[in-house]
Design a protein around this motif. Structure first.
Motif, PDB file in Angstrom:
ATOM      1  N   ASN A 181       0.866  -1.176   0.000  1.00 48.26           N
ATOM      2  CA  ASN A 181       0.000   0.000   0.000  1.00 48.26           C
ATOM      3  C   ASN A 181       0.900   1.222   0.000  1.00 48.26           C
ATOM      4  OD1 ASN A 181       0.924   0.183   2.616  1.00 48.26           O
ATOM      5  ND2 ASN A 181      -1.003  -0.413   3.558  1.00 48.26           N
ATOM      6  N   ARG A 182       0.345   2.371   0.226  1.00 51.52           N
ATOM      7  CA  ARG A 182       1.167   3.588   0.149  1.00 51.52           C
ATOM      8  C   ARG A 182       2.169   3.685   1.296  1.00 51.52           C
ATOM      9  NH1 ARG A 182      -3.249   8.113   1.939  1.00 51.52           N
ATOM     10  NH2 ARG A 182      -1.561   9.550   1.432  1.00 51.52           N
ATOM     11  N   TYR A 183       2.024   2.832   2.307  1.00 50.26           N
ATOM     12  CA  TYR A 183       2.911   2.933   3.477  1.00 50.26           C
ATOM     13  C   TYR A 183       4.094   1.973   3.412  1.00 50.26           C
ATOM     14  CZ  TYR A 183      -1.566   4.855   4.669  1.00 50.26           C
ATOM     15  OH  TYR A 183      -2.737   5.548   4.611  1.00 50.26           O
ATOM     16  N   GLY A 184       3.939   0.877   2.693  1.00 53.90           N
ATOM     17  CA  GLY A 184       5.045  -0.071   2.667  1.00 53.90           C
ATOM     18  C   GLY A 184       4.771  -1.277   1.788  1.00 53.90           C
ATOM     19  N   VAL A 185       5.764  -2.141   1.729  1.00 49.84           N
ATOM     20  CA  VAL A 185       5.710  -3.328   0.863  1.00 49.84           C
ATOM     21  C   VAL A 185       6.113  -4.543   1.695  1.00 49.84           C
ATOM     22  CG1 VAL A 185       6.674  -4.391  -1.222  1.00 49.84           C
ATOM     23  CG2 VAL A 185       6.380  -1.908  -1.120  1.00 49.84           C
ATOM     24  N   PHE A 186       5.344  -5.600   1.568  1.00 51.67           N
ATOM     25  CA  PHE A 186       5.605  -6.819   2.331  1.00 51.67           C
ATOM     26  C   PHE A 186       5.731  -7.988   1.354  1.00 51.67           C
ATOM     27  CE2 PHE A 186       4.151 -10.640   4.507  1.00 51.67           C
ATOM     28  CZ  PHE A 186       4.718 -10.544   5.761  1.00 51.67           C
ATOM     29  N   HIS A 187       6.851  -8.654   1.403  1.00 50.85           N
ATOM     30  CA  HIS A 187       7.066  -9.799   0.520  1.00 50.85           C
ATOM     31  C   HIS A 187       6.770 -11.073   1.294  1.00 50.85           C
ATOM     32  CE1 HIS A 187       9.144  -7.465  -2.654  1.00 50.85           C
ATOM     33  NE2 HIS A 187       9.391  -6.671  -1.638  1.00 50.85           N
ATOM     34  N   GLY A 188       5.881 -11.867   0.765  1.00 51.10           N
ATOM     35  CA  GLY A 188       5.534 -13.099   1.475  1.00 51.10           C
ATOM     36  C   GLY A 188       5.113 -14.196   0.523  1.00 51.10           C
ATOM     37  N   ARG A 189       4.461 -15.207   1.103  1.00 47.82           N
ATOM     38  CA  ARG A 189       3.986 -16.338   0.303  1.00 47.82           C
ATOM     39  C   ARG A 189       2.516 -16.566   0.611  1.00 47.82           C
ATOM     40  NH1 ARG A 189       8.739 -18.814   1.232  1.00 47.82           N
ATOM     41  NH2 ARG A 189       7.935 -19.460   3.243  1.00 47.82           N
ATOM     42  N   ALA A 190       1.764 -16.923  -0.397  1.00 53.49           N
ATOM     43  CA  ALA A 190       0.329 -17.137  -0.178  1.00 53.49           C
ATOM     44  C   ALA A 190       0.109 -18.445   0.571  1.00 53.49           C
ATOM     45  CB  ALA A 190      -0.392 -17.183  -1.521  1.00 53.49           C
ATOM     46  N   LYS A 191      -0.694 -18.357   1.610  1.00 50.11           N
ATOM     47  CA  LYS A 191      -1.099 -19.597   2.278  1.00 50.11           C
ATOM     48  C   LYS A 191      -2.619 -19.603   2.309  1.00 50.11           C
ATOM     49  CE  LYS A 191      -0.725 -22.201   6.620  1.00 50.11           C
ATOM     50  NZ  LYS A 191      -1.490 -23.274   6.062  1.00 50.11           N
ATOM     51  N   TYR A 192      -3.193 -20.559   1.591  1.00 45.61           N
ATOM     52  CA  TYR A 192      -4.648 -20.646   1.582  1.00 45.61           C
ATOM     53  C   TYR A 192      -5.098 -20.999   2.997  1.00 45.61           C
ATOM     54  CZ  TYR A 192      -4.485 -21.142  -3.571  1.00 45.61           C
ATOM     55  OH  TYR A 192      -4.287 -20.969  -4.916  1.00 45.61           O
ATOM     56  N   ASP A 193      -6.041 -20.249   3.489  1.00 42.72           N
ATOM     57  CA  ASP A 193      -6.498 -20.553   4.844  1.00 42.72           C
ATOM     58  C   ASP A 193      -7.905 -20.018   5.035  1.00 42.72           C
ATOM     59  OD1 ASP A 193      -6.394 -21.520   7.443  1.00 42.72           O
ATOM     60  OD2 ASP A 193      -4.294 -20.952   7.668  1.00 42.72           O
ATOM     61  N   ARG A 194      -8.451 -20.254   6.215  1.00 45.91           N
ATOM     62  CA  ARG A 194      -9.855 -19.908   6.427  1.00 45.91           C
ATOM     63  C   ARG A 194     -10.032 -18.468   6.928  1.00 45.91           C
ATOM     64  NH1 ARG A 194     -12.910 -24.749   9.346  1.00 45.91           N
ATOM     65  NH2 ARG A 194     -11.026 -25.011  10.555  1.00 45.91           N
ATOM     66  N   THR A 195      -9.594 -17.504   6.134  1.00 45.00           N
ATOM     67  CA  THR A 195      -9.875 -16.108   6.470  1.00 45.00           C
ATOM     68  C   THR A 195     -11.223 -15.755   5.844  1.00 45.00           C
ATOM     69  OG1 THR A 195      -8.752 -15.387   4.479  1.00 45.00           O
ATOM     70  CG2 THR A 195      -7.443 -15.387   6.475  1.00 45.00           C
ATOM     71  N   ARG A 196     -11.869 -14.733   6.388  1.00 43.43           N
ATOM     72  CA  ARG A 196     -13.106 -14.252   5.743  1.00 43.43           C
ATOM     73  C   ARG A 196     -12.719 -13.679   4.379  1.00 43.43           C
ATOM     74  NH1 ARG A 196     -17.779 -14.197   6.893  1.00 43.43           N
ATOM     75  NH2 ARG A 196     -18.649 -13.759   4.861  1.00 43.43           N
TER      76      ARG A 196
END
Ligand code: SF4
Length: 783
Positions: free
Chosen positions: A706-721
């Protein structure tokens, strides 16, 4: 304050009940779950050089982990042993030897290559240290030199340019009290504590709604209540022994409801190691889970109330406790009108919960004769945290779930010191025994026998920002005195925080270990003071649990760190050097003397002066605050408050992001893998359908920005809404906007709107300024 006293611990049933089992397969083989035996063995191995001392700490001391509260291995809720892996993980902080000389005095840039976990594992800070800009290494200095330097600088500045902060890492009530008093003695009200980033909205909201600043009930009330609600709280992970209380509750027929954007595996099923049938077959904890949108709780609660008012219209008395409302509250008419005016479609959209599901929950609560609401950071860490909690108080009052057995509202705390820190006055809005108002200030001045500055002190976030003010500004932060704490890891926007910390003239770090903040430069110097743990302090110390139990933790025989001193003693020594002509006003010869004074300064703590030995404990305020519905407000009534829906800015195509905790104790990380879902610390929890829409495969590298920062990660399918994602805290702080505080309690915002992209796409377009364009677009969309 309640008259009824806590009844003391009860026993768990002896016979098993298979209806609560997760499965007949023993030990949850094949399931993702914490590995308690392996973790315990690891702790034994880590502490192998000091096993007798470690054992004494566990059996005699008061836990310095979370604020569930336990003295030795006994708590006040259930008979039987009380210990968990959080406590065991923290144990090494207390038993490890000092940092080796050759490591401590190595090049600062080499130390800076380490993360906080590596720094923690180096060992304890052995003696006072200093470092000036340009120094490549720490220098050892004497206590006299360290305190004289600090005192000289403090004398040279306006007291408004001085700020104190205390974390909640094992710090005792005595140290908080001494720090609060010393800050005012030195002329500053800029003193704050770790609750600013966890439960400050809970206290503010409970005060305005019910006149209380703490949990109204005890854990005992969970056991056998009709309904126990965990709202934005993962107690199973953060207060692990709470699962034993949940088990006891289930055995008494309690229904457990979990409300959270993520379907928390640990609140669904848990293998409780100290309950044999649960250790073997697991326990199903949650009876139902409501996956609310991040920031959608107020809408959900308004929906519940709207159903109640509609139920009442059809059948008076079917949903609301009229007697309680008439006798013990005000504001009912306004609240009813406010809720009636809400549109169902707006409530559904904001909460992410359908009207029908809201009705199910409304009906369950309406049919329950008793209920306890427990919450945590999922409700507090928002720009509207105080409103979230006042909504909980509204629900509790409308059902009459206040001031009686098996009922109450409970902000469950994650740090052993955090409940006491405010109650002792280490807070800009509070003095011991009450608010920072004229009346209480005068009362405390009579006890302390010196004038307390009458200006409003700053919350820690603002104090840090003040380091960037012009040099001649009266509030420019020049000296920051911090006992523990690592703002680089706990506050939003670490880059900005670093700039603030480096812009102080002098930073004083009173701590037991080094962390990444300790290693930053200051404009003139950094002074590091070695503190004792709570178990080393002469005369012992006390800490207050979530349920207001004040536990005494004795001094425990064992190895000591060369020059570490009791935390309260360091504050006093410094104060005496800054104002030697008034030294007698802050002089204490022992921890007992401080406790004597606490009992006078904070009347709720009458009794603390009698705590002297292992196992001594009392609960302030009795079993229930607001007992019989009488609240400590002006007219004795609770206040029902109409709460408007917050503005949650999530432009089309964006996700709303929140943070979660894994294998960690607050910001201290103890394992790279979350034991409850196997996620890595850089995994981004995302709903499968959302990820698929973006063409993102499970395990694929993604960028969240977003305009505040960048986060590098990996997608983990999970039970989020759907539409909501979660990353781990504190790593996710890079995405949070700085300088955004909750209006009433000063809590920073820890939720934000983000774009999620495949790393491949993000990087492919980065070279063509794609990201910059997207961020610009995002700015337009948000503002
Ligand atoms: S649940 Fe909390 S109080 Fe109890 S042992 Fe674990 S960390 Fe300590």
């Amino acid at each position: 304050m309640g008259k009824t006293k806590h009844q003391g611990p009860v026993r768990l049933p002896k016979s098993p009940d298979p209806k609560h089992w997760v499965s007949w397969v023993p030990f949850g083989i094949g399931k993702v779950k914490p590995k308690h035996i392996r973790d315990t063995a690891k702790v034994v191995w880590e502490n192998k050089d000091s096993l007798p001392y470690a054992t004494r700490i566990l059996t005699q001391g008061v836990c310095d982990g979370c604020a569930l509260g336990v003295g030795g291995l006994k708590d006040q809720t259930l008979t039987g042993p009380h210990v968990c892996t959080t406590r065991l993980n923290v144990l090494r902080l207390n038993t490890m030897p000092a940092i080796k000389k050759e490591i401590l005095f190595q090049d600062i840039d080499d130390l800076r290559k380490m993360d906080s976990s590596e720094l923690r594992n180096l060992g304890r800070i052995p003696y006072p240290l200093s470092r000036e800009p340009g120094d490549k290494k720490f220098k050892r200095i004497s206590w006299d030199e360290a305190l004289d330097r600090a005192a000289k600088k403090i004398k040279s500045i306006d007291p408004r340019q001085l700020a104190f902060f205390l974390t909640a890492r094992g710090i005792t009530n005595e140290s908080y009290y001494a720090a609060g008093k010393v800050a005012r003695f030195l002329g500053t009200n800029n003193i704050d504590n770790a609750s600013r980033i966890c439960h400050s909205p809970s206290k503010t909201a409970l005060k305005r709604s019910l006149g209380i600043g703490a949990s109204s009930c005890s854990y005992m009330d969970w056991i056998g209540t009709d309904v126990l609600i965990f709202w934005g709280s993962v107690a199973a992970n953060n207060q692990p022994v709470s699962t034993k209380y949940m088990y006891a509750a289930k055995r008494k027929g309690t229904k457990i409801i979990v409300i959270n954007p993520y379907y928390e595996p640990s609140m669904d099923k848990y293998w409780i190691p100290s309950v044999p049938e649960s250790a073997l077959f697991g326990t199903k904890l949650a009876d139902d889970v409501y996956q609310v949108n991040i920031g959608g709780d107020i809408a959900f609660m308004n929906g519940i109330m709207k159903h109640w008012f509609e139920m009442e219209k059809k059948q008076p008395g079917s949903a609301i406790d009229r007697d309680f409302i008439n006798s013990h509250t005000r504001g009912f008419t306004e609240l009813k009108k406010h809720v009636a005016d809400q549109d169902w479609s707006v409530l559904e959209k904001s909460s992410g919960i359908t009207k029908e599901r809201m009705y199910e929950f409304a009906k369950l609560l309406a049919r329950s004769k008793s209920g306890v609401f427990v919450w945590s950071m999922g409700l507090t860490q928002h720009r509207f945290g105080t409103d979230n909690i006042s909504q909980v108080a509204n629900l509790a009052m409308l059902r009459g779930f206040i001031g009686r057995e098996k009922c109450g509202v409970m902000p469950i705390r994650g740090h052993s010191g955090v409940q006491g820190s405010g109650e002792m006055g280490a807070d800009p809005f509070v003095l011991p025994g009450g608010e920072f108002d004229n009346e209480n200030r005068k009362r405390i001045e009579e006890i302390w026998k010196f004038k307390i500055p009458d200006w409003q002190g700053d919350i820690i976030g603002v104090s840090l920002e003040n380091a960037l003010l012009p040099d001649d500004h009266e509030r420019k932060l020049k000296v920051l005195y911090t006992s523990g704490g690592n703002f680089l890891e706990t506050m939003p926007d670490p880059g900005f925080v670093k700039q603030c910390l480096e812009n102080t003239d002098v930073r004083i770090h009173q701590d037991i270990i080094l962390n990444t903040s300790t290693l930053l430069d200051a404009k003139e110097q950094v002074i590091v003071l070695p503190a004792m743990t709570r178990y080393e302090q002469p005369g012992g110390g006390t800490s207050t649990s979530t349920e207001r139990m004040v536990y005494f933790s004795p001094e425990i025989k064992g190895p000591r760190i060369e020059e570490a001193r009791a935390e309260w003693e360091i504050y006093i020594e410094l104060a005496k050097r800054v104002k030697p002509h008034k030294a007698e006003l802050v002089d204490y010869n022992s921890a007992e003397e401080i406790r004597e004074e606490i009992a006078k300064a904070n009347p709720n703590y009458e009794g603390i002066q009698h705590l002297k030995k292992k196992g001594d404990v009392f609960q302030w305020g009795g079993a229930w605050l607001c007992e019989g519905g009488i609240c400590p407000t002006e007219d004795g009534r609770g206040i029902l408050l109409p709460i408007s829906l917050p503005e949650v800015r999530k432009p089309e195509g964006h996700f709303y992001l929140t943070t979660r905790r894994g294998k960690q104790f607050n910001s201290m990380i103890y394992g790279k893998q979350d034991p409850n879902n196997n996620a890595d610390r850089f995994d981004v929890l995302i709903h499968r359908a959302d990820a698929k829409e973006l063409g993102i495969a499970e395990g694929e590298a993604i960028v969240v920005y977003n305009r505040y920062g960048v986060f590098h990660g990996r997608a983990k399918y999970d039970r989020t809404r759907r539409g909501n994602i979660a990353v781990y805290w504190p790593e996710g702080n890079v995405l949070m906007e700085k300088k955004v505080y909750e209006r009433y309690a000063g809590m920073p915002e820890y939720n934000t709107a983000v774009i999620v992209e495949k790393a491949e796409t993000y990087h492919a377009h980065k070279d063509t300024k794609y990201v910059e364009r997207r961020v610009e677009e995002l700015e337009t969309e948000i503002s």
